[in-house]
Design an enzyme around this catalytic site. Structure first.
Site, mmCIF file in Angstrom:
data_model
loop_
_atom_site.group_PDB
_atom_site.id
_atom_site.type_symbol
_atom_site.label_atom_id
_atom_site.label_comp_id
_atom_site.label_asym_id
_atom_site.label_seq_id
_atom_site.Cartn_x
_atom_site.Cartn_y
_atom_site.Cartn_z
ATOM 1 N N SER A 1 5.873 -14.738 -2.979
ATOM 2 C CA SER A 1 4.718 -14.033 -3.544
ATOM 3 C C SER A 1 5.047 -13.706 -4.990
ATOM 4 O O SER A 1 5.510 -14.582 -5.729
ATOM 5 C CB SER A 1 4.428 -12.776 -2.714
ATOM 6 O OG SER A 1 3.311 -12.080 -3.218
ATOM 7 N N HIS B 1 1.561 -16.427 -2.252
ATOM 8 C CA HIS B 1 0.476 -15.494 -2.543
ATOM 9 C C HIS B 1 0.224 -15.535 -4.050
ATOM 10 O O HIS B 1 0.947 -14.910 -4.821
ATOM 11 C CB HIS B 1 0.867 -14.055 -2.189
ATOM 12 C CG HIS B 1 1.046 -13.817 -0.725
ATOM 13 N ND1 HIS B 1 1.693 -12.722 -0.229
ATOM 14 C CD2 HIS B 1 0.661 -14.542 0.348
ATOM 15 C CE1 HIS B 1 1.695 -12.773 1.087
ATOM 16 N NE2 HIS B 1 1.074 -13.878 1.455
ATOM 17 N N ASP C 1 4.836 -9.834 4.086
ATOM 18 C CA ASP C 1 4.448 -11.082 4.736
ATOM 19 C C ASP C 1 5.685 -11.934 4.997
ATOM 20 O O ASP C 1 6.581 -12.045 4.155
ATOM 21 C CB ASP C 1 3.459 -11.840 3.843
ATOM 22 C CG ASP C 1 2.724 -12.932 4.583
ATOM 23 O OD1 ASP C 1 2.882 -13.024 5.817
ATOM 24 O OD2 ASP C 1 1.987 -13.692 3.933
#
Length: 600
Positions: free
Chosen positions: A23, A50, A142
């Site tokens: 991310s 992400h 995540d």
């Protein structure tokens, strides 16, 4: 709303597939990883990130600049080929099915925040022991849920050293799960992967005979395996003799791979010399893995077909609903049941109380479950309405509200050895039986039948069934693995199996039986009760203790003095009767060790 869940089929690919999640700050980490990776590794790589659509669209070019492998942005169903890199497309979720990558549009912001978890799960289910998951720099948590599924299926999990990451929260959340095998700075990861795969090719363990539990190998190999199990049992008090042999071997093989060992004898010697390896092997054997509403269709069937009937029967009788979640791991499934019960009882015309008893032998998992704190990525499994009703935001995590937690009692308990709960309306035991050998499965199913009221519900995992004791259970919904307890008669009537170890006797004098007898109370107690029932105390008509079962002493405490006086001071018969009745199982409130352990 979560994306549609298509069941992943076992992959036929023969090479490793590496899922990489990143991310914020992940671009530099990805570049560093692929710069140190050879162009021909014999594996495929799938990147899930992400990023905003603008940034994500440039990612294939960024990766292509630092690797000689072909880099493809996945916008449609794509076959996975060795020595290739695949990148998720903007605003899409990615899953692996058989040997292909499949994309779907994101169903909402919650799905975006769980994209890595969703891919890791499908990767694990499709590619199993040839899967690897890597968590790199990023904000949030995540990946920390999905890696547990990779570990459960026998894959390898790596995480960037948090201190090395531009944004440490994602790798730190992964590490905090206890499921990460290897923690390294990114530049060292590529070489470690090469070493792992090279060592995996050198490992040759015998196969486990699922039916008989014997090893298809030499007597020496069998002896070494027994030594490893003895070390584990001695140091942790957990006994895995009733696990399927193939499962035990797979777990040991993972630890051999992680530690760079290729022979079973080498791992035995390593275990002897490195006590810190023992808890790591234990965690691999336990695999406390689950998630909220796992197999959603099965939970939907439970909600619509079963709970209304249970509630109606309890409402008419005025009793609370009693549910046992056996092998609850970190608690997600127990809380899922509580959510469904709260919704269903809240819609009933009259108030109906309920209680969920949730048990496991993994102390770490039970502590996690009691806290009720879960990462943000659970939003992929819990719909928005339930999030608002049952969860509260807590510093990047979500916590189960106190009102729901009060309905769930967590306790340490070994379903293979400890007395069960009783008078239950439902037993939920999902994805635990698949790890046990046939005899242990039969014992556990009989115990569940004993614990259930007539007509009570048994809810099993998607790969489990109660067909082996079909006389005890009838099918309610075969696809959802929901069964109803039959009324057992004669030899069909199940009783909890005898304990595998004998506790020391209570140091007290027992009041001898009065009058002339041609039999011993002890002999009668042993024959009639001891082998088939929970711990108990035999008392005379005058309320004198005449005999104790072997394990009853665990539940009784006495000061010095004669047994007659102690009975009247301590109320021993009342305590023991409560245990034998099943309201106080052997581990409801104390740590029970030993016996076969529960995997997830």
């Amino acid at each position: 709303m979560a994306p549609s869940r298509v069941k992943s089929l076992p992959s036929q690919l023969t090479f490793p597939v590496v899922g990489i999640g990143a991310s914020a700050g992940g671009i530099e980490a990805l570049k560093s990883f692929f710069e140190t990776l050879p162009g021909r590794t014999g594996a495929a790589y799938v990147i899930v990130v992400h990023l905003s659509p603008d940034h994500a669209s440039h990612l294939p070019a960024v990766i292509s600049a630092v690797t000689s492998m072909p880099v493809t942005q996945v916008t449609e169903v794509t076959s996975i080929e060795v020595n290739n890199v695949y990148v998720i497309a903007p605003s899409m979720t990615l899953s692996m099915m058989d040997g292909c990558l499949r994309v779907e549009p994101e169903a909402g912001r919650d799905t975006h925040r769980a994209a890595i978890d969703l891919f890791f799960r499908s990767l694990a289910e499709a590619h199993r022991e040839r899967a690897a998951a890597i968590v790199l720099s990023g904000a949030g948590a995540d990946g920390s849920v999905g890696i547990t599924r990779v570990k459960e299926m026998g894959g390898i999990v790596m995480a960037q050293q948090p201190e090395d990451a531009a944004f440490s929260s994602m790798p730190r959340a992964a590490v905090n799960t206890g499921q990460v095998d290897i923690i390294l700075p990114v530049p060292e990861m590529a070489q470690k992967l090469m070493e792992l795969w090279s060592n995996a090719n050198r490992i040759h363990l015998p196969t486990g005979d699922e039916a008989g539990g014997s090893l298809a190998g030499t007597a020496d190999t069998e002896h070494i395996l027994r030594e490893i199990m003895v070390i584990l049992r001695t140091r942790t008090s957990h006994d895995f003799r009733q696990y399927k042999r193939a499962t035990v071997l797979r777990r040991i093989e993972r630890r051999m791979q992680v530690n760079g060992l290729s022979e079973l004898s080498e791992y035995r010697d390593f275990l002897h010399g490195h006590p810190e390896e023992t808890p790591l092997l234990l965690q691999d054997m336990l695999i406390s893995v689950t998630n909220f509403f796992r197999d959603r269709e099965a939970f939907d069937a439970l909600r619509s077909e079963v709970l209304p009937q249970i509630i109606e029967s309890r409402r008419s009788e005025g009793d609370p609903i009693r549910v046992w979640s056996a092998g609850c791991a970190t608690g997600e499934e127990a809380y899922s049941l509580a959510m469904l019960l709260q919704e269903a009882t809240g819609n009933a015309s009259e108030a109906v109380q309920y209680q969920v008893f949730a048990t496991d032998i993994d102390e770490r998992a039970i502590a996690h479950a009691r806290s009720g704190l879960y990462p943000e990525s659970i939003l992929a499994d819990v719909d928005a309405g339930r999030v608002r009703q049952f969860l509260t935001r807590d510093a990047g995590h979500y916590r189960i509200k106190k009102e729901l937690r009060e309905h769930v009692l967590f306790a340490l308990h070994n379903v293979l050895r400890d007395p069960p709960f009783s008078r239950l309306d439902m037993v939920c035991c999902r994805n635990m039986l698949i790890y046990l050998d046939r005899e242990a499965q039969l014992d556990v199913l009989r115990t569940f039948h004993f614990a259930l009221r007539p007509g009570g519900i048994l809810f099993l995992g998607g790969s489990e069934a109660a067909d082996s004791v079909g006389n005890l259970f009838s099918v309610v919904d075969k696809k959802a693995r929901i069964y109803r307890a039959n009324v057992a008669v004669r030899a069909d009537a199940p009783m909890p199996h005898a304990p595998t170890t004998v506790a020391s006797s209570l140091p007290m004098t027992i009041t001898p039986p009065l009058g002339r007898r041609k039999f011993s109370f002890g002999d009668l107690h042993q024959r009639v009760i001891e082998q088939h029932a929970p711990p108990s105390v035999l008392v005379s008509r005058d309320s004198d203790i005449v005999h104790l079962s072997d394990r009853a002493g665990r539940f009784l405490q006495y000061a010095g003095g004669g047994a007659f006086a102690q009975h009247h001071r301590g109320g021993a018969s009342r305590t023991a009767a409560g245990v034998a009745h099943g309201d106080i199982p052997g581990a409801a409130g104390q740590s029970q060790r030993g016996g076969a352990a529960r995997p997830a």
